[in-house]
Motif scaffolding. Structure first.
Motif, PDB file in Angstrom:
ATOM      1  N   ALA A 671    -117.632  37.463 -47.511  1.00 28.28           N
ATOM      2  CA  ALA A 671    -116.643  38.466 -47.925  1.00 28.28           C
ATOM      3  C   ALA A 671    -117.240  39.869 -47.886  1.00 28.28           C
ATOM      4  CB  ALA A 671    -116.138  38.143 -49.323  1.00 28.28           C
ATOM      5  N   VAL A 672    -118.501  40.003 -48.288  1.00 27.15           N
ATOM      6  CA  VAL A 672    -119.154  41.310 -48.234  1.00 27.15           C
ATOM      7  C   VAL A 672    -119.253  41.792 -46.795  1.00 27.15           C
ATOM      8  CG1 VAL A 672    -121.345  42.510 -48.587  1.00 27.15           C
ATOM      9  CG2 VAL A 672    -120.435  41.032 -50.384  1.00 27.15           C
ATOM     10  N   LEU A 673    -119.675  40.927 -45.903  1.00 31.36           N
ATOM     11  CA  LEU A 673    -119.840  41.333 -44.502  1.00 31.36           C
ATOM     12  C   LEU A 673    -118.515  41.766 -43.880  1.00 31.36           C
ATOM     13  CD1 LEU A 673    -122.353  38.599 -43.300  1.00 31.36           C
ATOM     14  CD2 LEU A 673    -122.832  40.998 -43.819  1.00 31.36           C
ATOM     15  N   ARG A 674    -117.415  41.194 -44.336  1.00 27.72           N
ATOM     16  CA  ARG A 674    -116.110  41.613 -43.810  1.00 27.72           C
ATOM     17  C   ARG A 674    -115.763  43.039 -44.229  1.00 27.72           C
ATOM     18  NH1 ARG A 674    -114.804  36.082 -44.892  1.00 27.72           N
ATOM     19  NH2 ARG A 674    -113.957  36.582 -46.958  1.00 27.72           N
ATOM     20  N   GLN A 675    -116.480  43.585 -45.215  1.00 32.01           N
ATOM     21  CA  GLN A 675    -116.216  44.945 -45.680  1.00 32.01           C
ATOM     22  C   GLN A 675    -116.985  45.998 -44.874  1.00 32.01           C
ATOM     23  OE1 GLN A 675    -113.424  43.985 -47.463  1.00 32.01           O
ATOM     24  NE2 GLN A 675    -113.950  45.871 -48.564  1.00 32.01           N
ATOM     25  N   TYR A 676    -117.750  45.569 -43.891  1.00 31.11           N
ATOM     26  CA  TYR A 676    -118.496  46.542 -43.103  1.00 31.11           C
ATOM     27  C   TYR A 676    -117.534  47.401 -42.298  1.00 31.11           C
ATOM     28  CZ  TYR A 676    -122.016  48.643 -40.101  1.00 31.11           C
ATOM     29  OH  TYR A 676    -122.823  49.562 -39.456  1.00 31.11           O
ATOM     30  N   ALA A 677    -117.705  48.723 -42.415  1.00 31.47           N
ATOM     31  CA  ALA A 677    -116.775  49.656 -41.779  1.00 31.47           C
ATOM     32  C   ALA A 677    -117.320  50.244 -40.489  1.00 31.47           C
ATOM     33  CB  ALA A 677    -116.436  50.789 -42.751  1.00 31.47           C
ATOM     34  N   GLY A 678    -118.550  49.904 -40.133  1.00 30.17           N
ATOM     35  CA  GLY A 678    -119.157  50.486 -38.953  1.00 30.17           C
ATOM     36  C   GLY A 678    -119.902  51.768 -39.284  1.00 30.17           C
ATOM     37  N   GLY A 679    -120.817  52.119 -38.426  1.00 28.53           N
ATOM     38  CA  GLY A 679    -121.560  53.350 -38.618  1.00 28.53           C
ATOM     39  C   GLY A 679    -122.434  53.360 -39.852  1.00 28.53           C
ATOM     40  N   GLY A 680    -122.779  52.192 -40.370  1.00 31.27           N
ATOM     41  CA  GLY A 680    -123.635  52.100 -41.551  1.00 31.27           C
ATOM     42  C   GLY A 680    -122.915  52.253 -42.865  1.00 31.27           C
ATOM     43  N   ARG A 681    -121.601  52.416 -42.836  1.00 30.75           N
ATOM     44  CA  ARG A 681    -120.816  52.588 -44.062  1.00 30.75           C
ATOM     45  C   ARG A 681    -120.054  51.304 -44.384  1.00 30.75           C
ATOM     46  NH1 ARG A 681    -119.599  58.860 -44.410  1.00 30.75           N
ATOM     47  NH2 ARG A 681    -120.585  59.578 -42.498  1.00 30.75           N
ATOM     48  N   TRP A 682    -119.575  51.265 -45.632  1.00 32.34           N
ATOM     49  CA  TRP A 682    -118.909  50.074 -46.133  1.00 32.34           C
ATOM     50  C   TRP A 682    -117.557  50.450 -46.732  1.00 32.34           C
ATOM     51  CZ3 TRP A 682    -121.124  45.302 -45.357  1.00 32.34           C
ATOM     52  CH2 TRP A 682    -122.446  45.329 -44.875  1.00 32.34           C
ATOM     53  N   ASN A 683    -116.668  49.468 -46.767  1.00 35.27           N
ATOM     54  CA  ASN A 683    -115.344  49.671 -47.350  1.00 35.27           C
ATOM     55  C   ASN A 683    -115.325  49.258 -48.812  1.00 35.27           C
ATOM     56  OD1 ASN A 683    -113.862  50.714 -45.166  1.00 35.27           O
ATOM     57  ND2 ASN A 683    -113.603  48.671 -44.295  1.00 35.27           N
ATOM     58  N   ILE A 684    -114.614  50.036 -49.613  1.00 34.06           N
ATOM     59  CA  ILE A 684    -114.257  49.633 -50.973  1.00 34.06           C
ATOM     60  C   ILE A 684    -112.903  48.942 -50.888  1.00 34.06           C
ATOM     61  CG2 ILE A 684    -113.818  50.403 -53.330  1.00 34.06           C
ATOM     62  CD1 ILE A 684    -115.249  53.038 -52.587  1.00 34.06           C
ATOM     63  N   SER A 685    -112.755  47.824 -51.548  1.00 35.50           N
ATOM     64  CA  SER A 685    -111.470  47.126 -51.575  1.00 35.50           C
ATOM     65  C   SER A 685    -110.719  47.497 -52.849  1.00 35.50           C
ATOM     66  CB  SER A 685    -111.673  45.613 -51.511  1.00 35.50           C
ATOM     67  OG  SER A 685    -110.430  44.954 -51.466  1.00 35.50           O
ATOM     68  N   HIS A 686    -109.545  48.098 -52.699  1.00 32.63           N
ATOM     69  CA  HIS A 686    -108.674  48.457 -53.813  1.00 32.63           C
ATOM     70  C   HIS A 686    -107.403  47.626 -53.742  1.00 32.63           C
ATOM     71  CE1 HIS A 686    -111.115  52.012 -54.610  1.00 32.63           C
ATOM     72  NE2 HIS A 686    -110.910  52.456 -53.378  1.00 32.63           N
ATOM     73  N   PRO A 687    -106.679  47.516 -54.841  1.00 35.29           N
ATOM     74  CA  PRO A 687    -105.361  46.864 -54.748  1.00 35.29           C
ATOM     75  C   PRO A 687    -104.455  47.558 -53.732  1.00 35.29           C
ATOM     76  CG  PRO A 687    -106.007  47.119 -57.038  1.00 35.29           C
ATOM     77  CD  PRO A 687    -107.023  47.863 -56.225  1.00 35.29           C
ATOM     78  N   GLU A 688    -104.643  48.853 -53.540  1.00 38.01           N
ATOM     79  CA  GLU A 688    -103.807  49.608 -52.604  1.00 38.01           C
ATOM     80  C   GLU A 688    -104.288  49.485 -51.165  1.00 38.01           C
ATOM     81  OE1 GLU A 688    -104.256  51.345 -56.629  1.00 38.01           O
ATOM     82  OE2 GLU A 688    -105.684  51.027 -54.985  1.00 38.01           O
TER      83      GLU A 688
END
Length: 884
Positions: A671-688
């Motif tokens: 699940a963490v790896l699916r949050q990779y946004a590219g370019g060395g950055r990561w996504n925060i998962s919000h309800p929105e």
């Protein structure tokens, strides 16, 4: 390189203009802050003694010279100024394991003719004894009351350079909301959720439960015609009538500033003759102007002063109350007549001073048992005392080039004859303080020493910059170690000196848990059990003196405490700690609860696998308002915790549970790896929905706990992001400056303006884990240049061109133990001595590597033997969380 002499690690002389944050003083029992003049100290605290206001300024020919340059050393602070053909150099020290303060003042005639120098030392000792209120925001004494008042103390600190002292503590000129009725508990708070999250406005009341602070009740009354009038005559008036119908009633009105010459007035009608409670407050701060009633009698409180009117207000009719604020006093008016005024804070309201002969002065606190004494190595030519204050004067006849040295001792626990004896042998006692520090420093690297319960490895054959960074970080651990505040024994305080003279944060200690276990294993074991015995599910720290919780919950707590326990057990091999009980559960069960937290906190949004860390930014990075919900950093941390728990469980002969823990880790890692946004950055998962962020915390924890899960391209992109967006010259930024949230995160520790003390060390460790120890060595070899003349503080801010300095703005700490992370990374990152649970069976790392050599590594598998067999896991305590 062997262990450097401690004098080599002292700071250089720095111009005052280059310093944003002036140096601190510490000894093994307390702390204090140097001010901008040549002698005075503020924030002096040696628990149970707490000092208010400041200790007094030095005058030369009737004026107070500003210190033109400063030099810090572990044992004290030097200040220097040139004035009227004189050079005055002062050296201020706290006695070693002592409640005494020492000043050495050297006055040199820099001219080619004889000079008579008139030197006067103001003598103040507003000291109190308190056994309670030792939280992060700890109590300091005022003429009226005992509470933490950051803003007032800082205004008084700034006023030390004035030609004539004013009542500057009364002049809170910033805009604050007018509030009617029950006030909020005073902290350092903001009023608008949409305001930038700055330290100036963002620190709540982080006190302990024994502080006595509570939300006061509203007085039952009606209020109208609230008017704030500036000195210019410009007025802000609030129309309407407001009812305070019950004790919890409150109304927030408009923001106004009350500067010098301002008047704040309103009309009030009491419902009953003996009304009690608060009527109006200007803001939420401890120094706020506040009106209230006591059995119908009006009172005014402002900045440590309180005025009371003897006559009660008649109920059922309107009365006008007003405060007028000037540079000399605050005046309380009732129905157009002045009924009371504040007095100078030093004129004997609470503390009384009296001379003892011509060479000593004693100050007694009227509200506690505190009794302080000043004595002098060279008797003054005159000693005058009025109210709470004294003044010692020396008339010095100096030949060209001649230097005269004056010595002064302040004994906070005035023991008959003790201060006089120190003053009589001043030079030997004064020099002995530095000698004791030098001995303590060498003991920190000496096996079997009589100061610490362990010792640190010696780094040799290292590049000079890396060696200096390692030893300065080790010195920070020694500097922040306190042997007098806690029944636990030695503790490593988190910061100060404007905050926390007894407080330790879980998160900060976790950044260098292995170093703590190497240097003080006995103390670290006691600290761990105390931390686990407290409510770490609803606090971020604890007061080590009274073992009470401090602050709100941090999302980092599980990861921090797990890592601290693992670091201790991994270094010492003390697996028996896992059998110990804290808060009704074994330490092993605490580890289980922490590692298995994802099972009970899975997000109800996104893919439903990540841990939902909540919506309160105060539980995460505080100043980054969108860093909440399911962030990557601590989710990666839970992956690492579950895998490390699995390693431990196998060693404890629990293979089935270990498999379950690893399966949990695998699902969460995906699940963490699916949050990779590219370019060395990561996504925060919000309800929105998701949003991308570029923060060092994501990099650090993903690299530390999930390096093996990352593909080579992702590793390379993460390294490129850090080197291209965060690292900058001597230091780094916590948040990428091009991040969309950066304008709302202008804080020098976690935002884009600089970085928290631990982040360079954590980043360097992450670079090691991603296969780039060369970059880690380079970073660790540079950060010593960003110390601001002393050791690292909480926040280091950019000043352009890759240069940084220790930040003061907001309530940043001058000292922060988190920077010991640099030494931690040398040991665990560059030499690979990870000291985790797996290393109990097979130690990792080597004492020799590309970074040099570590000698005397007193860790399991190095200086300490590998255990042949570990005890089986103890049974879970009744009521503990089951693993399955």
């Amino acid at each position: 390189m062997t262990v450097p002499h401690l004098d080599e690690l002292a700071g250089d002389w720095l111009p005052a203009a280059d310093l944003a944050h002036l140096p601190s003083l510490r000894n093994q029992w307390g702390q204090a802050h140097a001010n901008a003049d040549l002698t005075s100290l503020s924030w002096l605290a040696i628990p149970p003694l707490s000092g208010g206001y400041h200790t007094g300024t030095l005058r030369v020919h009737g004026t107070v010279p500003a210190a033109e340059r400063f030099r810090w050393s572990p044992w004290g602070v030097q200040r220097e100024a040139a004035t009227d053909n004189l050079v005055v150099r002062t050296d201020t020290r706290l006695g070693y394991e002592s409640t005494d303060v020492y000043w050495r003042v050297a006055v040199t005639n820099a001219s080619d003719r004889p000079v008579r120098a008139v030197v006067e030392q103001e003598l103040l000792a507003m000291v109190a004894v308190s056994e309670v209120d030792w939280g992060w925001l700890y109590g300091t004494p005022w003429n009226s009351g005992h509470h933490h008042d950051f803003y007032t103390t800082e205004r008084i600190r700034a006023e030390v350079l004035s030609a004539a002292p004013r009542q500057v503590q009364l002049l809170a000129a910033d805009q604050r909301y007018l509030r009617l009725g029950s006030p909020r508990i005073p902290g350092i708070q903001r009023d608008e959720d949409t305001a930038p999250m700055l330290l100036e406005t963002e620190l709540p009341d982080h006190s302990t439960p024994d502080s006595g602070r509570f939300r006061a009740a509203a007085a039952l009354a009606a209020i109208r015609a609230v008017t704030a009038t500036a000195a210019s005559g410009e007025a802000v008036q609030v129309d309407g009538e407001f009812r305070l119908e019950h004790p919890a009633a409150e109304h927030r009105l408009v923001p106004v500033a009350l500067g010098e010459g301002a008047t704040l007035s309103f009309e009030v009608r009491l419902d009953e003759e003996s009304a009690d409670g608060v009527l109006l407050t200007h803001g939420n701060h401890p120094d706020s102007v506040q009106f209230g009633l006591s059995e119908g009698r009006p009172w005014l409180r402002v900045a440590g002063e309180r005025l009371d009117h003897a006559q009660p207000l008649a109920p059922g009719r309107w009365h006008r109350l007003a405060v007028r604020i000037t540079a000399e006093a605050a005046y309380l008016d009732v129905d157009g007549a002045q009924v009371a005024a504040t007095r100078p804070w030093w004129d004997g309201q609470r503390w009384q001073a009296h001379a003892v002969g011509g060479n000593a002065m004693v100050v007694a606190d009227g509200d506690s048992a505190a009794r302080a004494a000043y004595t002098f190595a060279t008797p003054p030519d005159a000693l005058t005392v009025t109210g709470s204050r004294g003044l010692a004067r020396w008339d010095l006849d100096l030949a060209p080039g001649q230097t005269t040295v004056l010595g002064t001792v302040l004994s906070l626990h005035a023991r008959d004859g003790a201060a006089q004896a120190a003053a009589a042998d001043f030079e030997n006692v004064f020099d002995g303080i530095a000698d004791r520090w030098r001995r303590t420093w060498l003991a920190a690297f000496t096996p079997g020493n009589d100061v610490f319960s362990g010792h640190l490895p010696t780094l040799t054959d290292a590049e000079p910059g890396l060696a200096k960074g390692y030893y300065l970080a080790a010195l920070l651990a020694v500097y922040m170690r306190n042997t007098g505040v806690s029944p636990l024994g030695p503790v490593f305080l988190t910061g100060g000196p404007r905050l926390g003279p007894t407080t330790t944060f879980y998160w900060d200690v976790s950044e260098w848990a292995r170093v703590a276990a190497l240097l003080e294993p006995v103390a670290q074991r006691a600290w761990i059990l105390a931390a686990l015995n407290g409510p770490y599910d609803r606090s971020f720290a604890f007061d080590t003196r009274n073992l009470l919780p401090v602050g709100n919950h941090y999302a980092s707590n599980d990861h921090a405490l797990f890592r601290i326990v693992q670091g201790y057990v991994g270094v010492t091999g003390d697996v028996e700690l896992l059998h110990e009980t804290a808060a009704g559960r074994t330490v092993l069960d605490h580890l289980r609860e922490m590692a298995y937290r994802p099972r009970e906190r899975r997000a109800a949004f996104g893919g439903g696998e990540l841990v939902d860390l909540g919506r309160d930014p105060w539980e995460l990075l505080e100043c980054v308002p969108n860093y909440r919900d399911a962030v990557v950093s601590f989710n990666a941390g839970y992956v690492g915790m579950q895998r490390d728990l699995a390693d431990l469980l196998r060693l404890l002969d629990e293979p089935v549970e270990a498999e379950h823990a690893e399966a949990d880790a695998a699902r969460l890692a995906a699940a963490v790896l699916r949050q990779y946004a590219g370019g060395g950055r990561w996504n925060i998962s919000h309800p929105e929905g998701d949003e991308t962020i570029g923060h060092v915390l994501d990099f650090g924890l993903v690299a530390a706990d999930m390096a093996e899960d990352l593909s080579d391209p992702v590793r390379a992109e993460m390294v490129e992001f850090v080197t291209g967006h965060l690292l900058d010259g001597d230091w780094m930024r916590a948040l990428s400056p091009d991040d969309p949230i950066a304008p709302r995160s202008d804080r020098p520790d976690h935002g884009a303006a600089g970085a928290f003390a631990a982040w360079p060390g954590a980043t360097a460790y992450g670079l090691c884990r991603l296969g780039r120890p060369d970059l880690a060595r380079d970073l660790l070899g540079r950060i010593h240049q960003a110390r601001g003349g002393a050791l690292w503080g909480q926040a280091t801010e950019t000043i352009g061109g890759g240069r940084y300095r220790t930040a003061e703005r907001g309530v940043s700490n001058r000292d922060s133990n988190a920077a010991v992370a640099a030494a931690e990374t040398v040991i665990a990152g560059l030499f690979g001595i990870r000291a985790n649970f797996a290393s109990l069976a097979e130690p990792s790392g080597s004492a020799v590597g590309a970074a040099g050599r570590l000698d005397n590594v007193n860790a399991h598998g190095f200086g300490l033997p590998v255990r042949e067999k570990l005890p089986t896991a103890p049974p879970s305590a009744p009521g503990s969380t089951p693993w399955h």
